[in-house]
Design an enzyme around this catalytic site. Structure first.
Site, mmCIF file in Angstrom:
data_model
loop_
_atom_site.group_PDB
_atom_site.id
_atom_site.type_symbol
_atom_site.label_atom_id
_atom_site.label_comp_id
_atom_site.label_asym_id
_atom_site.label_seq_id
_atom_site.Cartn_x
_atom_site.Cartn_y
_atom_site.Cartn_z
ATOM 1 C CB CYS A 90 -0.909 0.009 1.226
ATOM 2 S SG CYS A 90 -1.810 1.551 1.321
ATOM 3 C CB CYS A 240 -4.676 4.597 -5.052
ATOM 4 S SG CYS A 240 -4.345 2.846 -4.668
HETATM 5 O O1 PYC Z 1 -2.169 3.701 -1.614
HETATM 6 O O2 PYC Z 1 -1.599 1.778 -2.474
HETATM 7 C C1 PYC Z 1 -2.390 2.497 -1.904
HETATM 8 C C2 PYC Z 1 -3.696 1.952 -1.482
HETATM 9 C C3 PYC Z 1 -4.213 0.728 -1.766
HETATM 10 C C4 PYC Z 1 -5.485 0.683 -1.174
HETATM 11 C C5 PYC Z 1 -5.694 1.864 -0.533
HETATM 12 N N1 PYC Z 1 -4.604 2.634 -0.743
#
Ligand code: PYC
Length: 319
Positions: A90, A240
Site C-alpha cells: 500500500c 492511491c
Molecule cells: O495507496 O496503495 C495504496 C492503497 C491501496 C489501497 C488503498 N490505498
C-alpha cells in the site's frame, strides 16, 4: 472482565487514513520469518484485532491500517489491513507509516530507507525539514501488465486492464462504466461489479502463470484524475500509491510515458501524488517496471483503544 489496550498513531495521506498499530498485539501473533509470514500469522490468530481497529465503532467503512513489525531484511517491516482483510502493498499507507515513525523518532531520519512488505522490499526516500517529514517517495516492487479483460455491461462493454503493482488492479476508463469522477460514491457499485466480472474471468499473472485475483479497481479519467475502490467498497481518498504505480506501468506499456517522465495523479478529494517509471527490463517476454511515487502524509492523532471483555457488540460497518 479483562480490558485490553491497543495504542495507535493515525495519519492521513492525501486524505486517506492509516491507523498504525504501535502496541497491544501479542508477540505470538506476529511470529514468522518474513513480513508476509508475520502477516499470515496475524491473520490466522488475531484477525479480530484488525476488525476491532478498522471497523465500527472504533473505525469506519473506509478505514485502513498498518502494523509495523521487526525484520532483519530492511529498516522496517510493515503489513497492511482494511475493513475486509489485507493488501500485500500500500503506497499511501507506506507514506503514512514512514512519516509517523520518523517524526516519532522510531525510525532514523535517514533520507534512504528500505521497507519489507508482504509484496517484497521497497526503497523509500524521505524528505525532512525542521524535524518534520515533508514528502516520502517509494520505489515499488516490480510492476507489469497482466492482461485485458472485456466485461459485458448493460451500458456496453468495458475494457479492464489487469496490472500488478504490489496488488492486482483492474484499471478502467470511468467513461466506459458510465460514471464521471465528480462523485466518488457513484464509483463504488460499478467498480465492485467490474471486479466481480473480471475475477470471474480468472485473469492470470504472466510472470508465474498463477491466478491474478484483482483486489482493487482504478477508475481513470484522461485529465489525470483517478478513483480507487477496494475491500467491500472502500474508496481511497488519496490518488492511491499502488494504483498510481499501476497507471504509470500501463501508460508506459501503451507508449504514452517514457522512463523518467513525471505525471501527477489526482484523487477524489483533490490531493495529488507524483510518479515516474525509474527503470524497465524485459523478463521472459514481460516488460517489468520500477515505478516511483511520492506524496505527503500528516499525523492526525494518537489513540488508546480498549477491547472490553464485557462488550459483546463486536465490529460492523454500515455503508
Ligand atoms: O495507496 O496503495 C495504496 C492503497 C491501496 C489501497 C488503498 N490505498
Amino acid at each position: 472482565m479483562e480490558r485490553t489496550e491497543f495504542i495507535t498513531t493515525d495519519t492521513h495521506t492525501g486524505g486517506e487514513p492509516t491507523r498504525i498499530v504501535l502496541d497491544g498485539i501479542e508477540d505470538g501473533a506476529l511470529t514468522g520469518e518474513t513480513v508476509r509470514d508475520k502477516r499470515d500469522r496475524f491473520a490466522a490468530t488475531a484477525d479480530g484485532v484488525r476488525a476491532l481497529l478498522m471497523r465500527e465503532p472504533r473505525g469506519h467503512a473506509d478505514m485502513f491500517g498498518a502494523v509495523p513489525v521487526p525484520t532483519d531484511r530492511a529498516d522496517l517491516g510493515v503489513f497492511f489491513m482494511d475493513t475486509e482483510g489485507y493488501l500485500d502493498m500500500c503506497g499511501h499507507g507506506l507514506i503514512g507509516v514512514v512519516t509517523a515513525l520518523v517524526e516519532r523518532g522510531d525510525l532514523p531520519a535517514s533520507p534512504e530507507l528500505t521497507v519489507e512488505t508482504p509484496a517484497g522490499l521497497v526503497d523509500v526516500t524521505v524528505e525532512t525539514a525542521d524535524g518534520r517529514v515533508r514528502r516520502v517517495a517509494f520505489e515499488n516492487v516490480d510492476s507489469y501488465v497482466c492482461e485485458t479483460v472485456t466485461v459485458d455491461r448493460d451500458g456496453g462493454p468495458a475494457e479492464a486492464r489487469v496490472v500488478y503493482a504490489g496488488n492486482y488492479f483492474a484499471v478502467v476508463d470511468a467513461d466506459s462504466l458510465g460514471v464521471t469522477l465528480d462523485d466518488a460514491a457513484e464509483c463504488i457499485e460499478p467498480a465492485l461489479a467490474l471486479r466481480r466480472a473480471v475475477n470471474d474471468a480468472a485473469p492470470t499473472d504472466p510472470t508465474t502463470g498463477e491466478p491474478a485475483p484483482v483486489a482493487a479497481v482504478e477508475l481513470t479519467a484522461g485529465d489525470g484524475r483517478s478513483c480507487v475502490v477496494f475491500a467491500d467498497g472502500s474508496v481511497d481518498r488519496s490518488p492511491c500509491g499502488t494504483g498510481t504505480c499501476a497507471r504509470l506501468t500501463l501508460h508506459h506499456a501503451d507508449g504514452d510515458l517514457a522512463v523518467g517522465e513525471r505525471i501527477e495523479v489526482t484523487g477524489p478529494v483533490g490531493s495529488t501524488f507524483e510518479g515516474y517509471i525509474a527503470d524497465t527490463r524485459v523478463e521472459d517476454g514481460v516488460t517489468v517496471t520500477s515505478p516511483v511515487v511520492s506524496g505527503t502524509a500528516h499525523v492526525t492523532g494518537e489513540h488508546t483503544f480498549y477491547r472490553d471483555g464485557n462488550d459483546t457488540l463486536g465490529s460492523f460497518t454500515i455503508g
